[in-house]
Design a protein around this motif. Structure first.
Motif: not given
Ligand code: SAM
Ligand code: GLN
Length: 283
Positions: A120-122, A126-128, A145-148, A170-172, A187-189, A210-212
């Motif tokens: 699960d990326i992002g 932790g929902a998904i 996630d990129i956010s600590e 943690k990472g991109d 579920n990316p931004p 950064e989540a959106l």
């Molecule tokens: N998966 C969760 C959900 O569905 O409720 C959160 C989704 S939220 C739309 C996107 C998540 O991606 C955020 O937590 C954000 O910190 C993370 N994120 C943003 N840029 C990222 C990157 N380059 N690499 C990894 N995660 C990233």
């Protein structure tokens, strides 16, 4: 004042401020403050609360009229079959996101891998990843996630739920990840620059940017994820992505631009009938 009157007045204040779910919000916030269930108000509408409790409730209602999401005030949000801790470092999980969980479970049933490897990326709260950890015993799950601060929240949620252990990194995007996965979900931004400006204030002013935000067009993460995921999928592994309601054509086009990589590209709608998940299988 009785509970009935208190809820009535708070509902009016919230309605005046343009809050759509005014009555529900008033009840949820009062239940949070009194540490009880909303049902208690229906059973005992004539109960009274202390002056101190009333003052604290007024402050919560005041915050809500300013658009602050209820979930950030209570620190909890229901998702799938559990409640998650949330805070302003994480996106509040949306009911629509349960559709990607359902679709992931459908793919897992169909492929019948014995111990599926899932990424699960992002992961945010932790929902998904946690819903899949609950539903797929024996799965080996990695969440990034990129956010600590988001990762810390997800880890706390995992510990509270007592599910299959999840590896948090943690990472991109794929940068911290090694190996291959049968199923990659994200579920990316996905909000572009113009749309971001027009988001409801409750989202824009309180949820993490950064989540959106996803670049100018909202498609930035899809381009990277679809292109890069191929190198992290097992043969016949699936990539499932949540999309915004108006992104179906564009994201499908990105998958199709990589037709050497993916087959069986398909879109699934949410319960409002809007396109919500797009998937493809690695060739
Ligand atoms: N998966 C969760 C959900 O569905 O409720 C959160 C989704 S939220 C739309 C996107 C998540 O991606 C955020 O937590 C954000 O910190 C993370 N994120 C943003 N840029 C990222 C990157 N380059 N690499 C990894 N995660 C990233
Ligand atoms: N569904 C969220 C919203 O409408 C956006 C989530 C995302 O960018 N992945 O605010």
């Amino acid at each position: 004042m009785t509970i009935r009157q208190i809820i009535f007045e708070a509902t009016q204040k919230l309605e005046k401020a343009g809050i759509p779910s005014a009555r529900l919000d008033a009840e949820v916030l009062l239940a949070f403050l009194l540490r009880c269930e909303r049902l208690a108000f229906i059973k005992n509408p004539d109960d009274k609360i202390s002056e101190k409790q009333l003052a604290a409730f007024d402050r919560l209602i005041e915050r809500r009229t300013g658009g602050e999401p209820v979930a950030y005030m209570t620190g909890r949000k229901a998702f799938w079959s559990f409640a998650l801790e949330v805070n302003p470092a994480v996106l509040i999980p949306r009911p629509d996101t349960e559709v990607i969980v359902e679709e992931a479970l459908a793919v897992l049933r169909q492929e019948s891998w014995r111990r599926p490897r899932i990424l699960d990326i992002g992961t945010g709260s932790g929902a998904i990843a946690l819903a899949l950890a609950c539903e797929v015993p024996g799965a080996s799950i990695t969440a990034t996630d990129i956010s600590e601060a988001a990762l810390q929240t997800a880890q706390k949620n995992a510990a509270a739920l007592n599910v299959e252990p999840i590896v948090f990194l943690k990472g991109d995007l794929f940068e911290p990840v090694e190996g291959r996965f049968d199923l990659i979900v994200s579920n990316p931004p996905y909000i572009g620059a113009d749309e971001y400006q027009s988001l409801p204030p409750g989202v824009k002013n309180f949820e993490p940017e950064e989540a959106l935000r996803a670049g100018q067009t909202g498609l930035e993460f899809y381009e990277k994820l679809i292109y890069q995921a191929h190198g992290y999928l097992t043969e016949n592994g699936w990539l499932l992505l949540e999309i915004g309601a108006r992104q179906k054509q564009e994201v499908r086009a990105i998958y199709e631009a990589h037709q050497d990589f993916y087959e069986r590209i398909d879109v699934r709608e949410d319960y409002a009938g809007l396109p919500r998940v797009i998937k493809g299988r690695r060739r």
